[in-house]
Design a protein around this motif. Structure first.
Motif, PDB file in Angstrom:
ATOM      1  N   UNK A 174      36.732  47.199  44.840  1.00  0.00           N
ATOM      2  CA  UNK A 174      35.331  47.129  44.442  1.00  0.00           C
ATOM      3  C   UNK A 174      35.189  46.741  42.973  1.00  0.00           C
ATOM      4  N   UNK A 175      36.038  47.349  42.132  1.00  0.00           N
ATOM      5  CA  UNK A 175      35.969  47.074  40.688  1.00  0.00           C
ATOM      6  C   UNK A 175      36.242  45.599  40.405  1.00  0.00           C
ATOM      7  N   UNK A 176      37.213  45.045  41.135  1.00  0.00           N
ATOM      8  CA  UNK A 176      37.543  43.635  40.919  1.00  0.00           C
ATOM      9  C   UNK A 176      36.358  42.768  41.292  1.00  0.00           C
ATOM     10  N   UNK A 177      35.716  43.139  42.417  1.00  0.00           N
ATOM     11  CA  UNK A 177      34.575  42.325  42.867  1.00  0.00           C
ATOM     12  C   UNK A 177      33.430  42.411  41.868  1.00  0.00           C
ATOM     13  N   UNK A 178      33.181  43.639  41.368  1.00  0.00           N
ATOM     14  CA  UNK A 178      32.122  43.796  40.373  1.00  0.00           C
ATOM     15  C   UNK A 178      32.441  42.960  39.140  1.00  0.00           C
ATOM     16  N   UNK A 179      33.710  42.989  38.756  1.00  0.00           N
ATOM     17  CA  UNK A 179      34.116  42.207  37.582  1.00  0.00           C
ATOM     18  C   UNK A 179      33.834  40.736  37.802  1.00  0.00           C
ATOM     19  N   UNK A 180      34.137  40.240  39.002  1.00  0.00           N
ATOM     20  CA  UNK A 180      33.877  38.834  39.294  1.00  0.00           C
ATOM     21  C   UNK A 180      32.378  38.522  39.211  1.00  0.00           C
ATOM     22  N   UNK A 181      31.560  39.400  39.778  1.00  0.00           N
ATOM     23  CA  UNK A 181      30.118  39.162  39.764  1.00  0.00           C
ATOM     24  C   UNK A 181      29.609  39.138  38.321  1.00  0.00           C
ATOM     25  N   UNK A 182      30.089  40.122  37.522  1.00  0.00           N
ATOM     26  CA  UNK A 182      29.652  40.182  36.126  1.00  0.00           C
ATOM     27  C   UNK A 182      30.077  38.922  35.383  1.00  0.00           C
ATOM     28  N   UNK A 183      31.296  38.523  35.625  1.00  0.00           N
ATOM     29  CA  UNK A 183      31.799  37.321  34.958  1.00  0.00           C
ATOM     30  C   UNK A 183      31.014  36.084  35.398  1.00  0.00           C
ATOM     31  N   UNK A 184      30.582  36.086  36.657  1.00  0.00           N
ATOM     32  CA  UNK A 184      29.811  34.950  37.153  1.00  0.00           C
ATOM     33  C   UNK A 184      28.466  34.870  36.428  1.00  0.00           C
ATOM     34  N   UNK A 185      27.881  36.031  36.234  1.00  0.00           N
ATOM     35  CA  UNK A 185      26.618  36.058  35.498  1.00  0.00           C
ATOM     36  C   UNK A 185      26.831  35.556  34.076  1.00  0.00           C
ATOM     37  N   UNK A 186      28.013  35.838  33.527  1.00  0.00           N
ATOM     38  CA  UNK A 186      28.300  35.373  32.174  1.00  0.00           C
ATOM     39  C   UNK A 186      28.756  33.919  32.230  1.00  0.00           C
ATOM     40  N   UNK A 187      27.806  33.027  32.258  1.00  0.00           N
ATOM     41  CA  UNK A 187      28.047  31.588  32.227  1.00  0.00           C
ATOM     42  C   UNK A 187      28.896  31.097  33.395  1.00  0.00           C
ATOM     43  N   UNK A 188      29.000  31.873  34.456  1.00  0.00           N
ATOM     44  CA  UNK A 188      29.719  31.391  35.638  1.00  0.00           C
ATOM     45  C   UNK A 188      31.230  31.461  35.512  1.00  0.00           C
ATOM     46  N   UNK A 189      31.758  32.151  34.527  1.00  0.00           N
ATOM     47  CA  UNK A 189      33.214  32.199  34.351  1.00  0.00           C
ATOM     48  C   UNK A 189      33.909  32.809  35.560  1.00  0.00           C
ATOM     49  N   UNK A 190      33.215  33.725  36.220  1.00  0.00           N
ATOM     50  CA  UNK A 190      33.811  34.360  37.398  1.00  0.00           C
ATOM     51  C   UNK A 190      34.165  33.354  38.462  1.00  0.00           C
ATOM     52  N   UNK A 191      33.313  32.334  38.638  1.00  0.00           N
ATOM     53  CA  UNK A 191      33.584  31.326  39.654  1.00  0.00           C
ATOM     54  C   UNK A 191      34.849  30.562  39.311  1.00  0.00           C
ATOM     55  N   UNK A 192      34.931  30.168  38.037  1.00  0.00           N
ATOM     56  CA  UNK A 192      36.118  29.424  37.609  1.00  0.00           C
ATOM     57  C   UNK A 192      37.369  30.257  37.834  1.00  0.00           C
TER      58      UNK A 192
ATOM     59  N   UNK B 145      40.990  41.113  46.705  1.00  0.00           N
ATOM     60  CA  UNK B 145      41.861  42.146  47.279  1.00  0.00           C
ATOM     61  C   UNK B 145      43.279  42.009  46.734  1.00  0.00           C
ATOM     62  N   UNK B 146      43.735  40.766  46.648  1.00  0.00           N
ATOM     63  CA  UNK B 146      45.085  40.530  46.130  1.00  0.00           C
ATOM     64  C   UNK B 146      45.211  41.014  44.699  1.00  0.00           C
ATOM     65  N   UNK B 147      44.209  40.695  43.889  1.00  0.00           N
ATOM     66  CA  UNK B 147      44.216  41.144  42.502  1.00  0.00           C
ATOM     67  C   UNK B 147      44.211  42.659  42.420  1.00  0.00           C
ATOM     68  N   UNK B 148      43.371  43.262  43.275  1.00  0.00           N
ATOM     69  CA  UNK B 148      43.272  44.720  43.271  1.00  0.00           C
ATOM     70  C   UNK B 148      44.613  45.348  43.627  1.00  0.00           C
ATOM     71  N   UNK B 149      45.276  44.782  44.661  1.00  0.00           N
ATOM     72  CA  UNK B 149      46.593  45.296  45.044  1.00  0.00           C
ATOM     73  C   UNK B 149      47.575  45.144  43.897  1.00  0.00           C
ATOM     74  N   UNK B 150      47.464  43.985  43.261  1.00  0.00           N
ATOM     75  CA  UNK B 150      48.418  43.670  42.197  1.00  0.00           C
ATOM     76  C   UNK B 150      48.232  44.596  41.001  1.00  0.00           C
ATOM     77  N   UNK B 151      46.956  44.875  40.680  1.00  0.00           N
ATOM     78  CA  UNK B 151      46.671  45.693  39.510  1.00  0.00           C
ATOM     79  C   UNK B 151      46.653  47.173  39.821  1.00  0.00           C
ATOM     80  N   UNK B 152      46.590  47.475  41.105  1.00  0.00           N
ATOM     81  CA  UNK B 152      46.570  48.876  41.491  1.00  0.00           C
ATOM     82  C   UNK B 152      45.227  49.540  41.259  1.00  0.00           C
TER      83      UNK B 152
END
Lengths: 411, 216
Positions: free
Chosen positions: A47-65, A36-43
């Motif tokens: 939802x998009x930020x969360x999807x990005x995190x999930x996608x990144x997590x699938x990509x070798x877990x980078x989203x978690x990091x 939420x903070x990122x979303x506010x910051x980026x405007x």
């Protein structure tokens, strides 16, 4: 691994509010408010930020990091609405989010090539869950301190901490039991590493936050103390004197004396170097004090200039007394004209000049009352091994010069 | 020389009461061509009016007297600055002198004395109050190891020291001249030389002295 910082810098238009900070939002968050903070910051929509995190997590877990890094380094938003109670159902959502984070972490470990015994995966996930909940708990503690809130959520907080701790213990025990069941030495090493990482993960963010909080608290406290000290000083001295001055409006001499002594005191307080010479055992300070006494007693202004300084000894006490006597005389006979005292400390001797711009007198026809000056100034200096020279002529004012050789033995 | 025409002066102080008081005390001795109450305004007014002398308060909103000096000393070499302040803290005194002011007097100075100081600064001389003379003597203390400072800038001559001592004792320039059997002009030359050393010297002793008094 993809770079988590990349989208931020890309999305920030250059030049637009570069000081705007990224905060974790507490309003509308699921886990730590990072998304939420990122979303506010980026405007953009959260939802998009969360999807990005999930996608990144699938990509070798980078989203978690990325999520973890944001969690540690982005501070909690200070603008959060106070007193908004968290709903009960939120905890379940949070557990889900934590679970997915844990799965991501395992994926990441696998991707990094850490050979995982399949039997270890389940306990590992459990450990991660526990760690995450503890981590979350530490964050809440920090937030509680920020808001100075009354202990509203202490019960659930304790419960969550307990569950987190239990999960960590359980997972650790399971891992430790693994080698005994035939896991081998590698499994033992992995287990030790996992416990170490777990402890570091649990305590790490907490230490970071605590250090940050402590610094903020300390500087706030220092500011508050300084303000209180200034207020107390102004109250004790300046306000007090102003009251006295209002009571003496009909007596200009007294008003002038009060104002002058207050000015002197305030100057000393404002400008005296902290920790510098100022003790009463130094010649400079004692001469200033003597001048202040004469100012107060006779209502004249005495300009004091001291060059160099040295510790007081018996002979310099005599110099001080002679100088005070000379200033008293100047104040009496100068009829309100300015009086100045100049003292210089040299390696071989101490010299003091007391000068007034009064009417002066002819030294050859010394009036009887000036004999006091002769006795108490000239005589006193001579008794202690120094000398005094009085120079005066009608219309030119009077100057008394005091010279005292310095004691060369170490004092 | 400015003996015939009145010296053109700009007053810079953040207290209006004080400005009007100085204006009244100076009277006909000078012509006040402008006033300013903060650093930015001062820079604008001084650029516009090009006065002979600026009476500059040390503590000003917007960076203090130092900001004004930093902006204008190199740009307007004909404008002389005389610092005027209630503060007699060494750091204030030394910082404005090193910033380019030609003198420093405290606000307790009498009207005629101030007018004399303005005229002296307008003539290109330096104005040392007793306290400033004391600071300089303190900073250039006699106890310096001569081997380490043999540069001209880093030492006061015996004569300069004598002159400063008399000023610190409360002597006027005229009285100093009389006491040392030299002309007032020679006294002024000595004081200007000391001012130059104070502004340009970066001697070790001065730095240490400044540090011990919390100066930069």
């Amino acid at each position: 691994m993809s770079e988590p910082a990349e989208p931020i810098t890309a999305a920030l238009p250059p030049g637009e509010l570069p000081v705007r900070r990224l905060y974790r939002s507490s309003d509308g968050r699921v886990l730590a408010g990072v998304a939420k903070g990122l979303a506010d910051h980026l405007g953009v929509d959260v939802l998009w930020v969360r999807i990005a995190f999930v996608v990144l997590t699938a990509a070798s877990g980078a989203g978690v990091v990325a999520y973890g890094l944001f969690w540690v380094f982005a501070p909690q938003s200070p603008y959060e609405p106070a007193g908004q109670p968290r709903e009960r159902g939120r905890d379940l959502t949070m557990l889900l989010a934590l679970g997915s984070l844990a799965v991501g972490l395992v994926l990441l470990l696998t991707a990094l090539g850490i050979g995982l015994n399949p039997g270890l995966t389940v306990p590992l996930v459990t450990v991660c869950l526990g760690v995450a909940i503890l981590w979350r708990q530490a964050d809440d503690d920090a937030r509680e301190r920020w808001r100075q809130a009354t202990a509203t959520s202490q019960g659930p907080g304790m419960l969550r901490a307990g569950i987190g701790l239990a999960l960590v213990l359980l997972g650790t025990a399971a891992i430790l039991a693994g080698p005994a069941n035939g896991g081998g030495a590698t499994g033992g090493l992995v287990a030790a590493a996992v416990v170490a990482v777990g402890i570091a993960l649990v305590s790490g963010p907490w230490w970071v936050r605590m250090a940050r909080d402590l610094t903020a608290e300390r500087s706030a406290r220092i500011r508050e103390q300084e303000r209180a000290e200034v207020a107390a000083h102004v109250h004790d001295s300046v306000l007090h004197t102003l009251t006295l001055i209002q009571r003496h409006v009909e007596d200009p001499r007294e008003v002038a004396r009060l104002a002058r002594s207050q000015e002197r005191e305030l100057r000393g307080w404002l400008y005296r170097p902290a920790g510098g010479p100022g003790g009463s055992a130094q010649l400079g300070a004692t001469l200033e004090a003597a001048a202040a006494e004469v100012e107060d007693a006779h209502g004249v202004a005495i300009e004091v200039v001291v060059v160099g300084d040295c510790p007081l000894d018996d002979r310099l006490v005599a110099v001080r007394d002679a100088a005070r006597e000379a200033m008293v005389n100047a104040a009496k006979y100068a009829k309100g004209a300015p009086v100045s005292m100049y003292a210089e400390v040299e390696p071989e001797q101490v010299t003091v000049f007391v000068r007034d711009r009064g009417p002066g007198f002819d030294p050859d026809t010394v009036p009887g009352d000036r004999l006091g000056l002769r006795q108490s100034v000239v005589g006193r200096m001579a008794r202690h091994g120094g000398r005094a020279i009085v120079t005066s002529s009608p219309g030119e004012g009077t100057e008394v010069q005091l010279e005292m050789p310095r004691d060369r033995s170490p004092s | 020389m400015t003996d015939q025409t009145a010296v053109r002066v700009v007053l810079v102080d953040d207290h209006r009461m004080f400005r009007s008081g100085v204006r009244a005390e100076l009277g006909d001795a000078v012509e006040v061509v402008g006033e300013a109450e903060d650093a930015d305004q001062a820079i604008t007014v001084i650029r516009a009016t090009r006065p002979d002398v600026v009476l500059l308060d040390v503590h000003l909103p917007g960076g203090g007297g130092r900001a004004v000096l930093a902006a204008l000393v190199a740009e307007l070499p004909d404008v002389r600055f005389l610092a005027l302040s209630v503060s007699d803290a060494p750091e204030d005194v030394i910082s404005v002198i090193r910033g380019g002011a030609r003198g420093y007097v405290t606000k307790s100075i009498t009207g005629p004395e101030l007018a004399g100081a303005v005229r002296r600064v307008a003539d290109g001389d330096a104005v040392f109050s007793p306290r400033l003379a004391g600071f300089v003597l303190d900073a250039f203390a006699a106890t310096t190891d001569v081997a380490t400072v043999d540069e001209d800038l880093d030492r006061l001559s015996q004569r300069e020291r004598e002159v400063l001592r008399l000023i610190a004792r409360g002597y006027t320039y005229k009285e100093v001249g009389k006491a040392l059997f030299i002309s007032v002009k020679t006294v002024e030359t000595h004081v200007s030389a000391v001012l130059r050393k104070l502004q340009l010297s970066n001697r070790h002793e001065l730095t240490r002295w400044a540090t011990s008094r919390r100066l930069v």
